[in-house]
Design a protein around this motif. Structure first.
Motif, PDB file in Angstrom:
ATOM      1  N   ARG A  35       0.796  -1.320  -0.127  1.00 58.67           N
ATOM      2  CA  ARG A  35      -0.010  -0.069  -0.184  1.00 58.67           C
ATOM      3  C   ARG A  35       0.927   1.264  -0.018  1.00 58.67           C
ATOM      4  NH1 ARG A  35      -3.618  -1.935   3.629  1.00 58.67           N
ATOM      5  NH2 ARG A  35      -2.468  -1.134   5.256  1.00 58.67           N
ATOM      6  N   LEU A  36       1.682   1.235   0.709  1.00 58.48           N
ATOM      7  CA  LEU A  36       2.668   2.168   0.837  1.00 58.48           C
ATOM      8  C   LEU A  36       3.663   2.731  -0.171  1.00 58.48           C
ATOM      9  CD1 LEU A  36       3.791   2.450   4.589  1.00 58.48           C
ATOM     10  CD2 LEU A  36       2.006   3.953   3.463  1.00 58.48           C
ATOM     11  N   SER A  37       3.927   1.492  -0.607  1.00 64.86           N
ATOM     12  CA  SER A  37       4.918   1.533  -2.097  1.00 64.86           C
ATOM     13  C   SER A  37       4.129   1.965  -3.125  1.00 64.86           C
ATOM     14  CB  SER A  37       5.415  -0.084  -2.246  1.00 64.86           C
ATOM     15  OG  SER A  37       6.206  -0.489  -1.472  1.00 64.86           O
ATOM     16  N   THR A  38       2.971   1.852  -3.265  1.00 69.31           N
ATOM     17  CA  THR A  38       2.181   2.062  -4.331  1.00 69.31           C
ATOM     18  C   THR A  38       1.896   3.776  -4.034  1.00 69.31           C
ATOM     19  OG1 THR A  38       1.155   0.303  -4.653  1.00 69.31           O
ATOM     20  CG2 THR A  38      -0.179   2.145  -5.401  1.00 69.31           C
ATOM     21  N   ALA A  39       1.654   3.994  -3.023  1.00 68.53           N
ATOM     22  CA  ALA A  39       1.600   5.538  -2.588  1.00 68.53           C
ATOM     23  C   ALA A  39       2.780   6.319  -3.087  1.00 68.53           C
ATOM     24  CB  ALA A  39       1.341   5.702  -1.206  1.00 68.53           C
ATOM     25  N   ALA A  40       3.858   6.023  -2.641  1.00 68.43           N
ATOM     26  CA  ALA A  40       5.237   6.298  -2.865  1.00 68.43           C
ATOM     27  C   ALA A  40       5.295   6.421  -4.313  1.00 68.43           C
ATOM     28  CB  ALA A  40       6.340   5.579  -2.021  1.00 68.43           C
ATOM     29  N   ASN A  41       5.194   5.460  -5.329  1.00 69.77           N
ATOM     30  CA  ASN A  41       5.419   5.357  -6.678  1.00 69.77           C
ATOM     31  C   ASN A  41       4.406   6.288  -7.604  1.00 69.77           C
ATOM     32  OD1 ASN A  41       7.627   3.713  -6.899  1.00 69.77           O
ATOM     33  ND2 ASN A  41       6.282   1.926  -6.560  1.00 69.77           N
ATOM     34  N   THR A  42       3.455   6.573  -6.773  1.00 65.83           N
ATOM     35  CA  THR A  42       2.413   7.542  -7.381  1.00 65.83           C
ATOM     36  C   THR A  42       2.406   8.805  -6.891  1.00 65.83           C
ATOM     37  OG1 THR A  42       0.587   6.722  -5.870  1.00 65.83           O
ATOM     38  CG2 THR A  42       0.618   5.575  -8.085  1.00 65.83           C
ATOM     39  N   GLY A  43       3.350   9.165  -6.040  1.00 68.38           N
ATOM     40  CA  GLY A  43       3.362  10.655  -5.590  1.00 68.38           C
ATOM     41  C   GLY A  43       2.619  11.013  -4.372  1.00 68.38           C
ATOM     42  N   LEU A 120      10.377   5.031   3.089  1.00 66.31           N
ATOM     43  CA  LEU A 120      10.453   6.527   2.944  1.00 66.31           C
ATOM     44  C   LEU A 120      12.124   6.636   2.607  1.00 66.31           C
ATOM     45  CD1 LEU A 120       8.892   7.903   6.330  1.00 66.31           C
ATOM     46  CD2 LEU A 120       7.985   7.727   3.678  1.00 66.31           C
ATOM     47  N   CYS A 121      13.054   5.862   3.075  1.00 65.82           N
ATOM     48  CA  CYS A 121      14.483   5.974   2.433  1.00 65.82           C
ATOM     49  C   CYS A 121      14.480   5.418   0.978  1.00 65.82           C
ATOM     50  CB  CYS A 121      15.297   5.076   3.400  1.00 65.82           C
ATOM     51  SG  CYS A 121      15.433   5.553   5.079  1.00 65.82           S
ATOM     52  N   SER A 122      13.758   4.363   0.587  1.00 63.74           N
ATOM     53  CA  SER A 122      13.810   3.978  -0.861  1.00 63.74           C
ATOM     54  C   SER A 122      13.447   5.203  -1.839  1.00 63.74           C
ATOM     55  CB  SER A 122      12.784   2.852  -1.069  1.00 63.74           C
ATOM     56  OG  SER A 122      13.247   1.737  -0.356  1.00 63.74           O
ATOM     57  N   ARG A 123      12.119   5.961  -1.069  1.00 64.42           N
ATOM     58  CA  ARG A 123      11.667   6.886  -1.935  1.00 64.42           C
ATOM     59  C   ARG A 123      12.627   8.124  -2.153  1.00 64.42           C
ATOM     60  NH1 ARG A 123       8.479   8.281  -6.031  1.00 64.42           N
ATOM     61  NH2 ARG A 123       7.517  10.302  -5.936  1.00 64.42           N
ATOM     62  N   LYS A 124      13.484   8.373  -1.034  1.00 61.07           N
ATOM     63  CA  LYS A 124      14.554   9.509  -0.961  1.00 61.07           C
ATOM     64  C   LYS A 124      15.676   9.098  -1.782  1.00 61.07           C
ATOM     65  CE  LYS A 124      17.230  12.105   2.482  1.00 61.07           C
ATOM     66  NZ  LYS A 124      17.617  12.138   3.906  1.00 61.07           N
ATOM     67  N   TRP A 125      15.932   7.691  -2.003  1.00 61.29           N
ATOM     68  CA  TRP A 125      17.228   7.306  -2.625  1.00 61.29           C
ATOM     69  C   TRP A 125      16.869   7.015  -4.125  1.00 61.29           C
ATOM     70  CZ3 TRP A 125      18.957   3.937   2.057  1.00 61.29           C
ATOM     71  CH2 TRP A 125      19.272   4.892   2.900  1.00 61.29           C
ATOM     72  N   GLY A 126      15.443   7.298  -4.524  1.00 60.62           N
ATOM     73  CA  GLY A 126      15.010   6.841  -5.736  1.00 60.62           C
ATOM     74  C   GLY A 126      15.194   5.387  -6.192  1.00 60.62           C
ATOM     75  N   VAL A 127      14.823   4.507  -5.262  1.00 62.97           N
ATOM     76  CA  VAL A 127      14.780   3.103  -5.396  1.00 62.97           C
ATOM     77  C   VAL A 127      13.556   2.663  -5.238  1.00 62.97           C
ATOM     78  CG1 VAL A 127      15.459   0.792  -4.472  1.00 62.97           C
ATOM     79  CG2 VAL A 127      17.056   2.714  -4.343  1.00 62.97           C
ATOM     80  N   ASN A 128      12.988   1.881  -6.303  1.00 58.35           N
ATOM     81  CA  ASN A 128      11.529   1.248  -5.994  1.00 58.35           C
ATOM     82  C   ASN A 128      11.165   0.566  -5.029  1.00 58.35           C
ATOM     83  OD1 ASN A 128       9.102   0.493  -6.762  1.00 58.35           O
ATOM     84  ND2 ASN A 128       9.378  -0.630  -8.857  1.00 58.35           N
TER      85      ASN A 128
END
Length: 390
Positions: A35-43, A120-128
């Motif tokens: 759920r949070l990964s999808t939210a991160a990938n969709t902004g 949150l760290c993945s999003r910050k570092w540009g990792v899926n």
């Protein structure tokens, strides 16, 4: 290792709890990660205010679900034990309930915090996050859950003469449920999950409990010695791989279409196995990669088990071949079912992040435990001396 502790020998229903509680990583932590990964990938996590609202409401949601499912899993284990053994020990039932609830609560809280930090760290570092969070939830979930269950159940079993301790522990965690509900309801999407998201969690718990019943019936049979060691391995790897695939397909659907309609490249006929594994689509390529990881991954785990001497089954060529065949069949079936299930849920307007992974990981537990028991039986019939230590 834990299967030889006194509490596992005296309260055999603990084995029924193992797949259900380990399956919580699929019901809760993997669903949270997806759920949070999808939210991160969709902004949706780019705004700091919305980000923290989603974080603490999601954490509160999994505490509600973990406590409830932990209690119901224990009740199911007690009932299944009563049906198979024909008697009920109230003290053991209380220990079982308190161990299950405390394990579910602490495991969900610790894993939930880890998932939030990883995403949150993945999003910050540009990792899926789809490629990172779900595998971590799966691998850490097995270790943490089994360790907590063994520790809590052993402690409560050794202090079973303090009659009020297990009920007090159980009551404490149950009384916290209204607090977590109040936090979870502050986010409208989570309020909807809190209202309608119980069916997959409870159905998955029931399916996993059936797998636990199989484990409970086989673990005491000398011909199945080693089942308790290999069950978390085959179930963990299968659940890990199918959760990655389901999360990736769900993210793809969220990014390229609206709920209720499939993207153009997926809008044709329902996929057959050839389309799932042999086409040129991005999801088919990831399915092939995951299938190729099965044999090397399990060979590594088998070698680790052999080094740690945690299993009592000899690592003979017959056993290894049968085990790898069972593991490969489990993952292929799960990935195909995931392709069908995620598409079907999306066309019905259901969010796969909330619904698909609990079903898939529970099915993985049932398939893994059943195929592993069949593997032991086949090897025992074909090579009667191969399941004994040299």
């Amino acid at each position: 290792m834990y299967s030889h502790w006194e509490v596992f020998k005296q309260i055999s229903e603990v084995f029924i709890l193992v797949p259900a509680l380990v399956g919580l990583k699929g019901n809760l932590e993997m669903t949270l990660a997806s759920r949070l990964s999808t939210a991160a990938n969709t902004g949706l996590l780019d705004d700091p205010g919305q980000q923290w609202m989603m974080v603490y409401s999601n954490l509160a949601l999994i505490q509600v679900q973990a406590t409830t499912v932990g209690f119901l899993s224990a009740v199911a284990a007690v009932v299944l034990g009563l049906l198979t053994r024909g008697r009920l020990d109230v003290t053991q039932a209380a220990v079982l309930c308190a161990s299950s609830v405390s394990t579910a609560f602490i495991a969900a809280l610790s894993l939930g915090l880890v998932m939030v930090a990883v995403i949150l760290c993945s999003r910050k570092w540009g990792v899926n996050p789809d490629n990172v969070a779900t595998p971590i939830a799966a691998s850490l979930g097995d270790l943490i859950t089994l360790s907590l269950l063994a520790t809590f159940s052993s402690f409560l079993f050794h202090h079973r003469d303090v009659w009020y301790l297990p009920p007090a522990v159980c009551l404490f965690f149950l009384l916290l449920i209204p607090v977590w509900v109040s936090f979870a309801r502050r986010s409208p999407p989570i309020r909807e999950v809190l209202r309608s998201g119980w069916q997959p969690v409870l159905v998955a718990m029931t399916i996993s409990s059936i797998g636990g019943l199989i484990l409970n019936k086989t673990v005491s049979d000398p011909g199945f010695e080693g089942m308790a060691v290999f069950t978390p391995v085959i179930n963990g790897v299968g659940g890990n791989l199918v959760a990655i695939q389901a999360s990736r397909i769900s993210t793809y659907l969220h990014a390229w279409s609206a709920a209720g309609s499939l993207p153009f490249d997926m809008a044709g006929t329902w996929p057959d196995p050839c389309m799932t594994f042999c086409s040129e689509g991005v999801n088919s390529r990831s399915a092939r990669v995951l299938v190729f990881l099965v044999v090397p991954g399990h060979l590594f785990f088998l070698y680790a088990v052999h080094l740690l001497q945690g299993g009592h089954a000899a690592m003979t060529p017959a056993f290894i071949t049968c085990y790898l065949g069972a593991a490969l069949l489990q993952v292929v079936l799960l990935l195909y079912v995931a392709d069908l299930m995620v598409r079907w849920m999306w066309r019905r307007g259901m969010d796969p992040d909330n619904f698909s992974i609990p079903y898939l990981t529970a099915l993985g537990d049932l398939l893994g435990t059943g195929l592993l028991a069949l593997c032991f039986r086949v090897v025992l019939l074909a090579c009667p001396t191969s399941l004994t230590e040299d």
